[in-house]
Scaffold this motif. Sequence first.
Motif, mmCIF file in Angstrom:
data_model
loop_
_atom_site.group_PDB
_atom_site.id
_atom_site.type_symbol
_atom_site.label_atom_id
_atom_site.label_comp_id
_atom_site.label_asym_id
_atom_site.label_seq_id
_atom_site.Cartn_x
_atom_site.Cartn_y
_atom_site.Cartn_z
ATOM 1 N N ALA B 32 0.886 -1.264 0.100
ATOM 2 C CA ALA B 32 -0.104 0.137 -0.032
ATOM 3 C C ALA B 32 0.960 1.145 -0.015
ATOM 4 C CB ALA B 32 -1.016 0.113 1.128
ATOM 5 N N LEU B 33 1.838 1.157 0.856
ATOM 6 C CA LEU B 33 2.712 2.316 1.077
ATOM 7 C C LEU B 33 4.320 1.987 0.846
ATOM 8 C CD1 LEU B 33 1.541 4.336 3.836
ATOM 9 C CD2 LEU B 33 1.177 4.703 1.601
ATOM 10 N N HIS B 34 4.897 2.546 -0.097
ATOM 11 C CA HIS B 34 6.475 2.007 -0.393
ATOM 12 C C HIS B 34 7.486 3.100 -0.178
ATOM 13 C CE1 HIS B 34 9.885 -0.084 -1.997
ATOM 14 N NE2 HIS B 34 10.048 0.692 -2.862
ATOM 15 N N ASP B 35 8.196 3.195 0.890
ATOM 16 C CA ASP B 35 9.381 4.112 1.089
ATOM 17 C C ASP B 35 9.181 5.452 1.018
ATOM 18 O OD1 ASP B 35 12.052 4.546 1.364
ATOM 19 O OD2 ASP B 35 12.644 4.785 -0.657
ATOM 20 N N LEU B 36 8.140 5.982 1.780
ATOM 21 C CA LEU B 36 7.776 7.190 2.167
ATOM 22 C C LEU B 36 8.711 8.061 2.953
ATOM 23 C CD1 LEU B 36 4.960 6.580 0.588
ATOM 24 C CD2 LEU B 36 3.754 7.871 2.562
ATOM 25 N N ASN B 37 9.231 9.173 2.264
ATOM 26 C CA ASN B 37 9.984 10.070 3.044
ATOM 27 C C ASN B 37 9.456 11.562 3.045
ATOM 28 O OD1 ASN B 37 12.429 8.318 3.884
ATOM 29 N ND2 ASN B 37 12.161 7.955 1.827
ATOM 30 N N PHE B 38 9.249 12.006 4.114
ATOM 31 C CA PHE B 38 8.817 13.477 4.069
ATOM 32 C C PHE B 38 8.710 13.983 5.450
ATOM 33 C CE2 PHE B 38 4.330 13.319 5.878
ATOM 34 C CZ PHE B 38 4.083 11.879 5.589
ATOM 35 N N GLU B 39 8.786 15.374 5.480
ATOM 36 C CA GLU B 39 8.680 16.046 6.890
ATOM 37 C C GLU B 39 7.547 17.293 6.801
ATOM 38 O OE1 GLU B 39 12.096 17.315 8.215
ATOM 39 O OE2 GLU B 39 13.024 15.247 8.299
ATOM 40 N N VAL B 40 6.950 17.518 7.801
ATOM 41 C CA VAL B 40 6.154 18.575 7.717
ATOM 42 C C VAL B 40 6.482 19.556 8.829
ATOM 43 C CG1 VAL B 40 3.665 19.373 8.232
ATOM 44 C CG2 VAL B 40 4.166 17.513 6.908
ATOM 45 N N ALA B 41 6.911 20.674 8.542
ATOM 46 C CA ALA B 41 7.166 21.771 9.636
ATOM 47 C C ALA B 41 6.162 22.284 10.614
ATOM 48 C CB ALA B 41 7.941 22.916 9.019
ATOM 49 N N ASP B 42 6.561 22.863 11.636
ATOM 50 C CA ASP B 42 5.485 23.347 12.400
ATOM 51 C C ASP B 42 4.701 24.283 11.679
ATOM 52 O OD1 ASP B 42 4.155 23.920 14.833
ATOM 53 O OD2 ASP B 42 5.890 25.016 15.672
ATOM 54 N N GLY B 43 3.328 24.341 11.809
ATOM 55 C CA GLY B 43 2.595 25.468 11.391
ATOM 56 C C GLY B 43 2.486 25.029 9.809
ATOM 57 N N GLU B 44 2.963 24.140 9.265
ATOM 58 C CA GLU B 44 2.702 24.055 7.872
ATOM 59 C C GLU B 44 1.643 23.414 7.482
ATOM 60 O OE1 GLU B 44 5.634 23.002 3.984
ATOM 61 O OE2 GLU B 44 5.804 21.852 6.059
ATOM 62 N N PHE B 45 1.103 23.892 6.227
ATOM 63 C CA PHE B 45 -0.447 23.033 5.711
ATOM 64 C C PHE B 45 0.159 22.337 4.560
ATOM 65 C CE2 PHE B 45 -4.744 23.371 5.656
ATOM 66 C CZ PHE B 45 -5.252 22.279 4.641
ATOM 67 N N VAL B 46 0.205 20.875 4.755
ATOM 68 C CA VAL B 46 0.679 20.091 3.754
ATOM 69 C C VAL B 46 -0.536 19.207 3.257
ATOM 70 C CG1 VAL B 46 2.004 18.233 2.875
ATOM 71 C CG2 VAL B 46 3.046 20.226 4.324
ATOM 72 N N SER B 47 -0.781 19.228 1.740
ATOM 73 C CA SER B 47 -1.893 18.461 0.983
ATOM 74 C C SER B 47 -1.234 17.284 0.645
ATOM 75 C CB SER B 47 -2.286 19.089 -0.010
ATOM 76 O OG SER B 47 -2.960 20.452 0.692
ATOM 77 N N VAL B 48 -1.692 16.319 0.560
ATOM 78 C CA VAL B 48 -1.557 14.855 0.099
ATOM 79 C C VAL B 48 -2.534 14.603 -1.170
ATOM 80 C CG1 VAL B 48 -0.860 12.707 0.280
ATOM 81 C CG2 VAL B 48 -0.290 14.064 2.248
#
Lengths: 258, 265
Positions: B32-48
């Motif tokens: 279902a998921l393969h090798d996901l790398n990401f970061e979300v900073a404090d206060g950031e709005f990230v869409s997927v």
Amino acid sequence: MRRARRIFLTLAVLAAALLSWEFGVGFFKIPAFLLPPPSRILFRLYDGLAGGSLLEHTSVTLQEILVGYVLGCSIGIGLGVLISQFRLVEDLLYPYVIALNSVPKVATAPLVVIWFGYGFESKIVIASLVAFFPLLVNVILGLRSVERDQLALMRSLTASRWQTFRMVQLPNALPAIFAGLEVAIVLSVVGAIVGEFVGAKAGLGYFILFSNAIVDTPGMFAAFIILAVIGSILNQIVKAVGRRVVFWRKQDLVVSAS
Amino acid sequence: MTAPETGASGSLIQARALGRVYQAQRGEPVVALHDLNFEVADGEFVSVVGPSGCGKSTLLNILAGLLGKTSGEVFLRGTPVDGPRRDIGLVFQGPVLLPWRTVLQNALLPIEVQGLDVDKYRLRARELIKMVGLAQFEDKYPFELSGGMQQRNSIVRALVHDPAILLMDEPFGALDAMTREQMNLLLQKIWMEARKTVLFITHSIAEAVFLGDRVIVMSPRPGRIVQTVTVDLPRPRDLDVMTGPEFGDLVRSIRRHLDAQQGLD
């Protein structure tokens, strides 16, 4: 207006039926021990309630119904909760519960009378026995029918098992529980009467058998009327309480098991 | 109210080589998921954003602690995720309100569950309810509300215990287009006022771009990140932004990436 019209029509049909019964019986010369005219039944009812023993029999039967109902429903709900919450209890008991449910409960009435005697107790046991199963089945059904998302919500909030049960599962099961309570009240009336048929010293079932023995057909009809009134009033009470408790469900409670 | 407590790297959400494999009863296991790398900073709005089947809901459920991962690491505020936790707010695809509770009672559910002082939080709940425009509906039940109002109620519930992180799983997918636009504006307003860190899952590219500081683009089977797009549109964004050239370029670029991935399948 429409409602008034409907009530008027219903009453008109009733009046027409009673009138044709009253005069039909006279016209065709049907003997009163086969089918008494409504007037005689009403007189017998009045007579029995005012001066006779009918009121006492009614009170006996009503108590049997109510005590048996409350007892059977309480045990049914309690056991249903245990079975649905604890796998062990389910594995140990549920197969037997299912098997026992397929036995017609009223068929056991003679045995219950042997065990509990001719008095109050045997009627209460039978009335609670017939009330027990619909409650048990519906509680289990209701508690299991929780939306997966609601459980996920509770889990995401780090809810304990008890919190999830109290805040989500139990309220969710209320519509099914009340459907069971509605079925059970009708069955409790049947249970109490059957118990009295098998062996009793008082009660409306006893009164019906007694009237039968002395060919007091109007007396039997009078007892039917009282039973019908008791049954529908109790049913309406349960329905009204259900509507209040399960206020978020607008449609009538679906009877899902019996 | 919440002091931002960041991990070693300064990110509120971190995923390293995150993977999830579903063991099918028969046949091949599904990645279902393969090798996901990401970061979300404090206060950031990230869409997927990604097509259905790209594992974005799986990702969110892992972050929420509702689902286990099969490989890699996830950290929220520097601590590994090993189950549900109280410093996140979760918004589901449907409102998932309890029908026997009023708007206010539904909003206070997390407070009750977490054993916090309900009286203390009632004022906060009321303020949030007012912010999402449900002030007159505080004592109404879910069946008396429209779908959009119900979802607003569920957003209040996700925010009431003042979590650092808000996780949203296609929260507006079931709403009609116009209600959805209004909800996007409302969510932007809430985010700008409350300054939560938001991870927002959607299958609408336009919605992802409109709301996000960054957009993570995922591909289906196995779900992996194919692109991360930074959205530099000024805030607050209004609906007119959507007709501008910059917005159009971003949406087109993301769509091309997704189409290319579809072609490979």
